[in-house]
Design a protein around this motif. Structure first.
Motif, short mmCIF file in Angstrom:
data_model
loop_
_atom_site.label_atom_id
_atom_site.label_comp_id
_atom_site.label_asym_id
_atom_site.label_seq_id
_atom_site.Cartn_x
_atom_site.Cartn_y
_atom_site.Cartn_z
N MET A 1 0.84 -1.17 0.00
CA MET A 1 0.00 0.00 0.00
C MET A 1 0.89 1.25 0.00
SD MET A 1 -2.93 1.00 2.71
CE MET A 1 -2.53 2.48 3.58
N THR A 2 0.58 2.18 -0.89
CA THR A 2 1.34 3.42 -0.92
C THR A 2 0.58 4.50 -0.16
OG1 THR A 2 0.32 4.13 -2.97
CG2 THR A 2 2.38 2.90 -3.16
N ILE A 3 1.31 5.36 0.47
CA ILE A 3 0.71 6.45 1.24
C ILE A 3 0.59 7.66 0.32
CG2 ILE A 3 1.01 8.00 3.21
CD1 ILE A 3 2.56 5.71 4.55
N PRO A 4 -0.63 8.24 0.20
CA PRO A 4 -0.79 9.41 -0.66
C PRO A 4 0.06 10.57 -0.15
CG PRO A 4 -2.86 8.84 0.44
CD PRO A 4 -1.85 7.84 0.86
N THR A 5 0.57 11.34 -1.08
CA THR A 5 1.44 12.43 -0.70
C THR A 5 0.67 13.67 -0.26
OG1 THR A 5 1.58 13.16 -2.99
CG2 THR A 5 3.30 11.67 -2.20
#
Length: 64
Positions: A1-5
């Motif tokens: 899962m990527t963390i939104p910037t």
């Protein structure tokens, strides 16, 4: 899962799109724009998803 910037508040969304609170929630209910992410009691939108929505709207208005 990527963390939104970048996450945007409803105030920022309304300002960017120049819409009222009622219109914002009408668009969410009709699934025209993405639903917010709930963080506790806060609603936040991923900036990239909103940018994609805006780009999609621009593409629709430029088609003959």
């Amino acid at each position: 899962m990527t963390i939104p910037t970048k996450l945007l508040s409803s105030r920022e969304i309304k300002h960017i799109l120049s819409i009222s609170n009622t219109t914002l929630w009408r668009l969410i209910k009709s699934k025209t724009i993405p639903a917010p992410i709930k963080i506790g009691r806060l609603n936040r939108w991923v900036a990239e998803e909103i940018n994609q929505y805006i780009a999609g709207q621009a593409n629709q208005t430029t088609k003959p």
